[in-house]
Design a protein around this motif. Structure first.
Motif, PDB file in Angstrom:
ATOM      1  N   SER A  33      28.057  24.332  66.324  1.00 60.37           N
ATOM      2  CA  SER A  33      27.066  23.565  66.024  1.00 60.37           C
ATOM      3  C   SER A  33      27.848  22.821  64.350  1.00 60.37           C
ATOM      4  CB  SER A  33      26.075  23.060  64.983  1.00 60.37           C
ATOM      5  OG  SER A  33      25.993  24.149  64.663  1.00 60.37           O
ATOM      6  N   ASN A  34      28.613  21.534  64.600  1.00 52.00           N
ATOM      7  CA  ASN A  34      30.148  21.805  63.635  1.00 52.00           C
ATOM      8  C   ASN A  34      29.402  20.966  61.921  1.00 52.00           C
ATOM      9  OD1 ASN A  34      32.229  21.486  64.337  1.00 52.00           O
ATOM     10  ND2 ASN A  34      32.330  19.859  65.390  1.00 52.00           N
ATOM     11  N   SER A  35      28.129  20.583  62.062  1.00 50.39           N
ATOM     12  CA  SER A  35      27.251  20.019  60.753  1.00 50.39           C
ATOM     13  C   SER A  35      26.659  21.375  60.331  1.00 50.39           C
ATOM     14  CB  SER A  35      25.872  19.230  61.152  1.00 50.39           C
ATOM     15  OG  SER A  35      24.766  20.159  62.486  1.00 50.39           O
ATOM     16  N   LEU A  36      26.414  22.139  60.831  1.00 54.00           N
ATOM     17  CA  LEU A  36      26.534  23.505  59.750  1.00 54.00           C
ATOM     18  C   LEU A  36      27.347  23.662  59.280  1.00 54.00           C
ATOM     19  CD1 LEU A  36      24.163  25.817  59.386  1.00 54.00           C
ATOM     20  CD2 LEU A  36      25.411  26.959  61.444  1.00 54.00           C
ATOM     21  N   PHE A  37      27.879  24.089  59.987  1.00 58.07           N
ATOM     22  CA  PHE A  37      30.026  24.229  59.034  1.00 58.07           C
ATOM     23  C   PHE A  37      30.071  23.630  58.283  1.00 58.07           C
ATOM     24  CE2 PHE A  37      28.852  28.216  60.696  1.00 58.07           C
ATOM     25  CZ  PHE A  37      28.257  28.317  62.435  1.00 58.07           C
ATOM     26  N   LYS A  38      30.206  22.748  58.935  1.00 59.01           N
ATOM     27  CA  LYS A  38      31.640  21.095  58.113  1.00 59.01           C
ATOM     28  C   LYS A  38      31.482  20.757  56.603  1.00 59.01           C
ATOM     29  CE  LYS A  38      33.139  16.561  59.541  1.00 59.01           C
ATOM     30  NZ  LYS A  38      34.675  17.007  59.332  1.00 59.01           N
ATOM     31  N   GLY A  39      32.039  21.382  56.408  1.00 58.62           N
ATOM     32  CA  GLY A  39      32.801  21.390  54.695  1.00 58.62           C
ATOM     33  C   GLY A  39      31.875  22.279  53.967  1.00 58.62           C
ATOM     34  N   LEU A  40      32.103  23.147  54.659  1.00 58.12           N
ATOM     35  CA  LEU A  40      31.483  24.977  53.943  1.00 58.12           C
ATOM     36  C   LEU A  40      32.700  25.286  53.195  1.00 58.12           C
ATOM     37  CD1 LEU A  40      28.855  26.316  53.686  1.00 58.12           C
ATOM     38  CD2 LEU A  40      29.636  27.773  55.569  1.00 58.12           C
ATOM     39  N   GLN A  41      32.518  25.786  51.885  1.00 59.80           N
ATOM     40  CA  GLN A  41      32.694  26.290  51.241  1.00 59.80           C
ATOM     41  C   GLN A  41      34.172  27.630  50.995  1.00 59.80           C
ATOM     42  OE1 GLN A  41      35.405  23.610  49.023  1.00 59.80           O
ATOM     43  NE2 GLN A  41      34.252  22.083  50.171  1.00 59.80           N
ATOM     44  N   VAL A  42      34.747  28.306  52.079  1.00 58.88           N
ATOM     45  CA  VAL A  42      34.742  29.763  52.348  1.00 58.88           C
ATOM     46  C   VAL A  42      36.046  29.932  51.315  1.00 58.88           C
ATOM     47  CG1 VAL A  42      35.106  31.613  53.789  1.00 58.88           C
ATOM     48  CG2 VAL A  42      33.621  29.208  54.790  1.00 58.88           C
ATOM     49  N   LEU A  43      35.954  31.587  51.138  1.00 56.19           N
ATOM     50  CA  LEU A  43      37.204  32.149  50.027  1.00 56.19           C
ATOM     51  C   LEU A  43      36.938  33.013  51.368  1.00 56.19           C
ATOM     52  CD1 LEU A  43      38.674  32.354  47.644  1.00 56.19           C
ATOM     53  CD2 LEU A  43      37.138  34.229  46.811  1.00 56.19           C
ATOM     54  N   LEU A  44      38.962  33.298  51.781  1.00 50.27           N
ATOM     55  CA  LEU A  44      38.271  34.663  52.305  1.00 50.27           C
ATOM     56  C   LEU A  44      39.766  35.559  52.193  1.00 50.27           C
ATOM     57  CD1 LEU A  44      38.988  35.321  55.871  1.00 50.27           C
ATOM     58  CD2 LEU A  44      40.462  33.842  56.104  1.00 50.27           C
ATOM     59  N   ALA A  45      39.184  36.670  52.447  1.00 52.89           N
ATOM     60  CA  ALA A  45      40.350  37.758  51.414  1.00 52.89           C
ATOM     61  C   ALA A  45      40.984  38.773  52.638  1.00 52.89           C
ATOM     62  CB  ALA A  45      39.418  38.606  50.418  1.00 52.89           C
ATOM     63  N   ASP A  46      41.677  38.944  53.067  1.00 56.69           N
ATOM     64  CA  ASP A  46      42.489  39.939  53.944  1.00 56.69           C
ATOM     65  C   ASP A  46      43.974  39.452  54.105  1.00 56.69           C
ATOM     66  OD1 ASP A  46      43.510  40.862  56.217  1.00 56.69           O
ATOM     67  OD2 ASP A  46      41.555  40.248  57.639  1.00 56.69           O
ATOM     68  N   ASP A  47      44.355  41.568  53.614  1.00 59.91           N
ATOM     69  CA  ASP A  47      45.395  41.799  53.351  1.00 59.91           C
ATOM     70  C   ASP A  47      46.700  41.337  54.682  1.00 59.91           C
ATOM     71  OD1 ASP A  47      46.546  44.956  53.763  1.00 59.91           O
ATOM     72  OD2 ASP A  47      44.358  44.095  53.847  1.00 59.91           O
TER      73      ASP A  47
END
Lengths: 178, 150
Positions: A46-60
């Motif tokens: 459901s895009n309304s929940l995640f839209k524009g969510l600021q995510v920082l992804l950490a993976d080597d």
């Protein structure tokens, strides 16, 4: 909440109007659309929940990072990616950061995800930013350890779109109940 | 039903990758991430996989030349390799990785060597098959949207 409340009385002595002042700290809003009918299993995104969510992804791992980033973007998230635990901490910083969620691989060389999460929780509150761990080995011990550190959710690798959507939704809903 | 014969051939090739157990649902996951903005996402990810994993394969080979075996190190390498292989849906390669790790845990050097040979075979076979598949996919061009005759 460091606020104030007062009543303006009319000539008869009863309340004519009331005023209430409450101080709130400004935070970027996390909008939630709650489906009252419950969740439909064939619509995890459901895009309304995640839209524009600021995510920082950490993976080597380059490969995993590329795939996870794409999955998150598909959900509508705005993703910044880093390749180490140190970079992750630098990106978050001691003061307010733009990230609402940090998605963190647990097994990273030098500074692992557990250590990163512990440091984040030490200097920031329990629910900001939200931390979701990613790991190939998700046994009960891992979940227990994550919970103790203050990690809000765990995603099993290899990451599937549905898996990530469900866990993120759960974490966001729980945070909003607090 | 695909009208374009090249597309039809591509679909058949794709199906056989699944039927023969070379790839699993994770591969479908990658395909679903492919869009107009990233029309060759799957190929890019697979290329990245073969590039990154080449290093790990070399590390394992070198580790297997040092006796006695450092099973902990071998297992750590294979854990990483298995993770990458899972991410692209490399089913047979992943299964062989699991077997290798089990041999590491039980300290079975012979088993490790055998399983590693098999793993390299599957790894090479998959590379060839996917290479052919992506080449055909590029030739077949972008998927045309179905249009009804007027």
């Amino acid at each position: 909440m460091h606020g104030n409340i007062w009543v303006v009385q009319n000539p008869q002595g009863s309340a004519q109007s009331m005023a209430l002042v409450i101080r709130f700290q400004l935070r970027p809003s996390v909008s939630i659309t709650i489906n009252e009918l419950g969740e439909s299993s064939d619509q995890p995104c459901s895009n309304s929940l995640f839209k524009g969510l600021q995510v920082l992804l950490a993976d080597d791992d380059d490969l995993n990072r590329a795939v996870t980033r794409k999955l998150l973007e598909k959900l509508g998230c705005s993703v910044s990616a880093v390749t180490s635990g140190f970079e992750c901490l630098t990106s978050i910083g001691p003061a307010s950061s733009p990230f609402q969620i940090v998605i963190l691989e647990l097994q990273m060389p030098e500074l692992d995800g557990f250590e990163v999460a512990m440091r984040i929780r030490k200097f920031r509150s329990r629910n900001w930013p939200l931390i979701v761990a990613m790991t190939a080995s998700a046994d009960d011990d891992t979940w227990e350890r994550c919970s103790q550190i203050g990690i809000n959710g765990v995603i099993r690798k290899p990451v599937l779109l549905q898996g990530i959507a469900i866990e993120l939704r759960k974490v966001l809903m729980q945070a909003n109940k607090v | 039903m695909e009208r374009n014969p090249m597309r039809r051939q591509l679909a058949i090739m794709r199906q056989s990758l699944f039927d023969q157990g070379h790839v699993d649902e994770q591969f479908v996951q990658l395909e679903e991430l492919q869009d107009d903005a990233n029309p060759n996402f799957v190929e890019e990810v697979v290329t990245l996989y073969y590039r990154d994993s080449a290093r790990i394969i070399l590390n394992i080979e070198q580790a297997l030349e040092r006796k006695p075996f450092d099973f902990r190190k071998l297992d750590a390498y294979m854990h990483q390799f298995k993770g990458s292989s899972s991410s692209i849906g490399a089913k047979k390669v992943k299964a062989e990785s699991t077997l290798f790790r089990e041999y590491c845990k039980s300290g079975n050097g012979e088993g490790c060597m055998r399983s590693f040979q098999q793993l390299k075979k599957e790894y090479a076979t998959l590379r060839k098959k996917l290479g052919t598949y992506f080449q055909l996919a590029r030739q077949a061009g972008p998927v045309e949207t179905a249009s009804r005759p007027k």
